[in-house]
Design a protein around this motif. Sequence first.
Motif, PDB file in Angstrom:
ATOM      1  N   LYS A  70       0.837  -1.199   0.000  1.00 45.72           N
ATOM      2  CA  LYS A  70       0.000   0.000   0.000  1.00 45.72           C
ATOM      3  C   LYS A  70       0.878   1.258   0.000  1.00 45.72           C
ATOM      4  O   LYS A  70       0.615   2.212  -0.726  1.00 45.72           O
ATOM      5  N   TYR A  71       1.934   1.239   0.811  1.00 47.57           N
ATOM      6  CA  TYR A  71       2.822   2.389   0.922  1.00 47.57           C
ATOM      7  C   TYR A  71       3.512   2.680  -0.410  1.00 47.57           C
ATOM      8  O   TYR A  71       3.558   3.830  -0.861  1.00 47.57           O
ATOM      9  N   VAL A  72       4.049   1.646  -1.050  1.00 45.31           N
ATOM     10  CA  VAL A  72       4.731   1.834  -2.337  1.00 45.31           C
ATOM     11  C   VAL A  72       3.743   2.334  -3.388  1.00 45.31           C
ATOM     12  O   VAL A  72       4.045   3.262  -4.148  1.00 45.31           O
ATOM     13  N   ASN A  73       2.553   1.753  -3.427  1.00 44.34           N
ATOM     14  CA  ASN A  73       1.542   2.206  -4.395  1.00 44.34           C
ATOM     15  C   ASN A  73       1.172   3.671  -4.201  1.00 44.34           C
ATOM     16  O   ASN A  73       0.865   4.362  -5.165  1.00 44.34           O
ATOM     17  N   ASN A  74       1.222   4.164  -2.976  1.00 43.25           N
ATOM     18  CA  ASN A  74       0.886   5.560  -2.683  1.00 43.25           C
ATOM     19  C   ASN A  74       2.061   6.524  -2.841  1.00 43.25           C
ATOM     20  O   ASN A  74       1.865   7.735  -2.834  1.00 43.25           O
ATOM     21  N   ASN A  75       3.272   5.995  -2.948  1.00 41.83           N
ATOM     22  CA  ASN A  75       4.456   6.853  -2.942  1.00 41.83           C
ATOM     23  C   ASN A  75       5.387   6.689  -4.134  1.00 41.83           C
ATOM     24  O   ASN A  75       6.503   7.202  -4.126  1.00 41.83           O
ATOM     25  N   PHE A  76       4.937   5.976  -5.152  1.00 41.30           N
ATOM     26  CA  PHE A  76       5.777   5.766  -6.336  1.00 41.30           C
ATOM     27  C   PHE A  76       4.884   5.757  -7.564  1.00 41.30           C
ATOM     28  O   PHE A  76       3.985   4.926  -7.676  1.00 41.30           O
ATOM     29  N   ASP A  77       5.099   6.713  -8.467  1.00 45.82           N
ATOM     30  CA  ASP A  77       4.322   6.801  -9.707  1.00 45.82           C
ATOM     31  C   ASP A  77       5.267   6.786 -10.896  1.00 45.82           C
ATOM     32  O   ASP A  77       6.361   7.362 -10.850  1.00 45.82           O
ATOM     33  N   TRP A 100      13.535  -5.578   0.731  1.00 39.14           N
ATOM     34  CA  TRP A 100      13.531  -5.561  -0.723  1.00 39.14           C
ATOM     35  C   TRP A 100      12.082  -5.557  -1.176  1.00 39.14           C
ATOM     36  O   TRP A 100      11.282  -6.380  -0.726  1.00 39.14           O
ATOM     37  N   VAL A 101      11.733  -4.640  -2.069  1.00 36.00           N
ATOM     38  CA  VAL A 101      10.369  -4.534  -2.586  1.00 36.00           C
ATOM     39  C   VAL A 101      10.428  -4.685  -4.104  1.00 36.00           C
ATOM     40  O   VAL A 101      11.252  -4.044  -4.761  1.00 36.00           O
ATOM     41  N   TYR A 102       9.541  -5.537  -4.635  1.00 34.98           N
ATOM     42  CA  TYR A 102       9.532  -5.826  -6.064  1.00 34.98           C
ATOM     43  C   TYR A 102       8.188  -5.424  -6.665  1.00 34.98           C
ATOM     44  O   TYR A 102       7.137  -5.789  -6.135  1.00 34.98           O
ATOM     45  N   PHE A 103       8.237  -4.664  -7.760  1.00 35.97           N
ATOM     46  CA  PHE A 103       7.016  -4.310  -8.474  1.00 35.97           C
ATOM     47  C   PHE A 103       7.362  -4.101  -9.939  1.00 35.97           C
ATOM     48  O   PHE A 103       8.534  -4.064 -10.327  1.00 35.97           O
ATOM     49  N   GLU A 104       6.329  -4.000 -10.780  1.00 32.62           N
ATOM     50  CA  GLU A 104       6.562  -3.876 -12.209  1.00 32.62           C
ATOM     51  C   GLU A 104       5.422  -3.135 -12.882  1.00 32.62           C
ATOM     52  O   GLU A 104       4.363  -2.922 -12.285  1.00 32.62           O
TER      53      GLU A 104
END
Length: 156
Positions: A70-77, A100-104
Amino acid sequence: MKKLLYISGILTFFVLMSFMYVDFFSSMTKVDYIDGSKTLKFTTKMNTNHISDAIKINPSTAGFEAEVKKYVNNNFDVFVNGSPKTITFTGSQVSGETVWVYFETGSVSDINTLKIKNTILLSAFPKQVNIVSVAYKGSQKVMNFQRGKEVNEVAF
Protein backbone atom coordinates in the motif's frame (compact mmCIF):
# COMPACT_ATOMS: atom_id res chain seq x y z
CA MET A 1 52.50 26.77 23.31
CA LYS A 2 48.99 28.17 23.74
CA LYS A 3 48.45 28.01 19.98
CA LEU A 4 49.58 24.36 19.86
CA LEU A 5 47.22 23.47 22.70
CA TYR A 6 44.35 25.27 20.92
CA ILE A 7 45.02 23.43 17.62
CA SER A 8 45.30 20.02 19.31
CA GLY A 9 42.02 20.73 21.15
CA ILE A 10 40.27 21.47 17.87
CA LEU A 11 41.73 18.34 16.24
CA THR A 12 40.62 16.22 19.20
CA PHE A 13 37.11 17.65 18.89
CA PHE A 14 36.89 16.73 15.19
CA VAL A 15 38.27 13.24 15.80
CA LEU A 16 35.68 12.62 18.52
CA MET A 17 32.90 14.02 16.31
CA SER A 18 33.82 11.55 13.56
CA PHE A 19 32.75 8.69 15.85
CA MET A 20 29.26 10.12 16.40
CA TYR A 21 26.35 8.00 15.22
CA VAL A 22 24.77 9.43 12.08
CA ASP A 23 21.73 7.76 10.58
CA PHE A 24 21.69 7.76 6.80
CA PHE A 25 18.27 7.86 5.16
CA SER A 26 18.11 6.48 1.63
CA SER A 27 16.41 4.06 -0.67
CA MET A 28 17.75 2.65 -3.90
CA THR A 29 15.65 1.45 -6.80
CA LYS A 30 16.91 -0.48 -9.79
CA VAL A 31 14.73 -0.38 -12.92
CA ASP A 32 15.28 -2.94 -15.67
CA TYR A 33 13.52 -3.03 -19.01
CA ILE A 34 12.66 -6.58 -20.10
CA ASP A 35 12.35 -6.38 -23.87
CA GLY A 36 10.71 -9.79 -24.37
CA SER A 37 7.77 -9.04 -22.06
CA LYS A 38 7.80 -5.24 -22.61
CA THR A 39 7.97 -4.79 -18.84
CA LEU A 40 9.74 -2.42 -16.47
CA LYS A 41 10.83 -4.34 -13.35
CA PHE A 42 11.55 -2.36 -10.18
CA THR A 43 13.61 -3.55 -7.22
CA THR A 44 13.70 -1.17 -4.25
CA LYS A 45 15.99 -1.51 -1.25
CA MET A 46 15.02 0.26 1.99
CA ASN A 47 16.14 0.20 5.59
CA THR A 48 13.86 -2.10 7.61
CA ASN A 49 13.59 0.23 10.61
CA HIS A 50 12.86 3.25 8.43
CA ILE A 51 10.00 1.68 6.46
CA SER A 52 8.67 0.10 9.66
CA ASP A 53 8.62 3.54 11.33
CA ALA A 54 6.93 5.12 8.30
CA ILE A 55 4.11 2.56 8.03
CA LYS A 56 3.90 2.04 11.80
CA ILE A 57 3.99 -1.77 11.75
CA ASN A 58 6.53 -4.31 12.94
CA PRO A 59 8.29 -6.08 10.04
CA SER A 60 7.80 -9.48 11.68
CA THR A 61 3.99 -9.22 11.68
CA ALA A 62 1.79 -10.87 9.08
CA GLY A 63 0.39 -7.57 7.77
CA PHE A 64 3.78 -6.00 7.03
CA GLU A 65 3.91 -6.97 3.33
CA ALA A 66 0.37 -5.68 2.69
CA GLU A 67 1.25 -2.34 4.32
CA VAL A 68 4.49 -2.08 2.31
CA LYS A 69 2.49 -2.74 -0.88
CA LYS A 70 0.00 0.00 0.00
CA TYR A 71 2.82 2.39 0.92
CA VAL A 72 4.73 1.83 -2.34
CA ASN A 73 1.54 2.21 -4.40
CA ASN A 74 0.89 5.56 -2.68
CA ASN A 75 4.46 6.85 -2.94
CA PHE A 76 5.78 5.77 -6.34
CA ASP A 77 4.32 6.80 -9.71
CA VAL A 78 5.61 6.01 -13.19
CA PHE A 79 4.91 7.83 -16.46
CA VAL A 80 6.19 6.45 -19.77
CA ASN A 81 6.16 8.93 -22.67
CA GLY A 82 3.84 11.13 -20.61
CA SER A 83 1.29 8.39 -19.90
CA PRO A 84 0.72 7.15 -16.34
CA LYS A 85 1.44 3.47 -15.80
CA THR A 86 -0.08 1.18 -13.20
CA ILE A 87 2.46 -0.54 -10.99
CA THR A 88 1.88 -4.09 -9.85
CA PHE A 89 3.39 -5.16 -6.55
CA THR A 90 5.05 -8.57 -6.98
CA GLY A 91 6.45 -9.10 -3.49
CA SER A 92 8.79 -8.07 -0.73
CA GLN A 93 11.44 -9.67 1.41
CA VAL A 94 12.83 -8.66 4.80
CA SER A 95 16.50 -9.53 5.13
CA GLY A 96 17.86 -8.20 8.40
CA GLU A 97 18.31 -4.43 8.14
CA THR A 98 17.03 -4.38 4.55
CA VAL A 99 13.60 -4.67 2.97
CA TRP A 100 13.53 -5.56 -0.72
CA VAL A 101 10.37 -4.53 -2.59
CA TYR A 102 9.53 -5.83 -6.06
CA PHE A 103 7.02 -4.31 -8.47
CA GLU A 104 6.56 -3.88 -12.21
CA THR A 105 4.61 -2.17 -14.97
CA GLY A 106 3.76 -3.79 -18.28
CA SER A 107 2.86 -2.82 -21.84
CA VAL A 108 5.97 -0.67 -22.31
CA SER A 109 7.04 -0.97 -25.95
CA ASP A 110 9.43 1.98 -26.32
CA ILE A 111 10.58 4.64 -23.90
CA ASN A 112 11.34 8.16 -25.07
CA THR A 113 10.82 9.70 -21.63
CA LEU A 114 10.48 8.12 -18.22
CA LYS A 115 9.10 10.29 -15.43
CA ILE A 116 8.99 9.04 -11.87
CA LYS A 117 7.48 10.53 -8.75
CA ASN A 118 9.21 8.96 -5.75
CA THR A 119 8.15 10.13 -2.28
CA ILE A 120 9.21 6.97 -0.43
CA LEU A 121 10.08 7.91 3.17
CA LEU A 122 10.33 11.63 2.31
CA SER A 123 7.55 12.63 4.70
CA ALA A 124 8.97 10.51 7.53
CA PHE A 125 12.61 11.58 7.20
CA PRO A 126 13.50 15.15 6.10
CA LYS A 127 16.99 14.14 4.93
CA GLN A 128 15.82 11.10 2.96
CA VAL A 129 17.42 10.62 -0.48
CA ASN A 130 15.98 8.19 -3.01
CA ILE A 131 18.12 7.04 -5.91
CA VAL A 132 16.66 5.36 -9.00
CA SER A 133 18.92 3.71 -11.57
CA VAL A 134 17.30 2.88 -14.93
CA ALA A 135 18.69 0.41 -17.46
CA TYR A 136 17.02 0.63 -20.88
CA LYS A 137 18.37 -0.95 -24.08
CA GLY A 138 22.03 -0.49 -23.15
CA SER A 139 21.59 2.98 -21.67
CA GLN A 140 21.93 3.74 -17.97
CA LYS A 141 20.32 6.78 -16.29
CA VAL A 142 20.29 7.80 -12.61
CA MET A 143 17.67 9.95 -10.90
CA ASN A 144 17.78 11.49 -7.40
CA PHE A 145 14.76 12.37 -5.28
CA GLN A 146 14.51 14.33 -2.03
CA ARG A 147 12.18 16.80 -0.36
CA GLY A 148 11.46 19.56 -2.84
CA LYS A 149 12.49 17.35 -5.78
CA GLU A 150 10.00 14.48 -5.71
CA VAL A 151 9.63 14.21 -9.49
CA ASN A 152 12.38 13.50 -12.00
CA GLU A 153 12.42 12.70 -15.71
CA VAL A 154 14.98 11.18 -18.07
CA ALA A 155 15.00 10.91 -21.86
CA PHE A 156 16.32 8.03 -23.95
